[in-house]
Motif scaffolding. Structure first.
Motif, short mmCIF file in Angstrom:
data_model
loop_
_atom_site.label_atom_id
_atom_site.label_comp_id
_atom_site.label_asym_id
_atom_site.label_seq_id
_atom_site.Cartn_x
_atom_site.Cartn_y
_atom_site.Cartn_z
N THR A 24 -19.01 -42.37 69.29
CA THR A 24 -18.98 -41.53 70.48
C THR A 24 -20.17 -40.58 70.48
O THR A 24 -20.76 -40.30 69.44
N ASP A 53 -15.46 -48.72 78.23
CA ASP A 53 -15.38 -48.00 79.50
C ASP A 53 -15.33 -46.49 79.35
O ASP A 53 -15.69 -45.76 80.27
N ASP A 54 -14.91 -46.00 78.19
CA ASP A 54 -14.80 -44.55 77.99
C ASP A 54 -16.13 -43.90 77.57
O ASP A 54 -16.17 -42.72 77.25
#
Length: 105
Positions: A24, A53-54
């Motif tokens: 992330t 998608d995040d």
């Protein structure tokens, strides 16, 4: 040569491992997947990398443990593209299912 457990052996004769990671930070639209494929190929690893998608990037890499750990260190280093805030990961025995290292969609 595959061992009875189904694990792939590394060039040093040791069992291969699988790194499954979710990365992330600012890791999409910065060439992260491209450079991950290049780094993994240079290290001789197999696996896949994809955008989720995040906004995170998910990857699976297999190979000798020492080499997989080198990729893991690179993911956390300033050499990785973009800005890595966190690497959520797990290590397990390699399955040998990959023949190269590719981007998946």
């Amino acid at each position: 040569m595959a061992e009875k457990t189904g694990e792939r052996s590394g060039p040093d004769g040791g069992a291969g491992v699988r790194l499954t990671a979710r990365v992330t930070g600012m890791v999409q639209a910065v060439g992260f997947r491209y450079w991950t494929v290049r780094k993994a190929a240079k290290l001789g690893l197999t696996g896949t990398v994809r955008n989720d998608d995040d906004g995170s990037v998910r990857l699976v890499a297999e190979g000798p443990q020492s080499v997989v750990l080198e990729l893991r260190s690179w993911l956390r280093s300033p050499d990785a593209p973009g800005r890595v805030d966190h690497v959520e990961e797990s290590i397990s025995p390699a399955t040998g299912e990959f023949t190269g290292f590719d981007v998946t969609y």
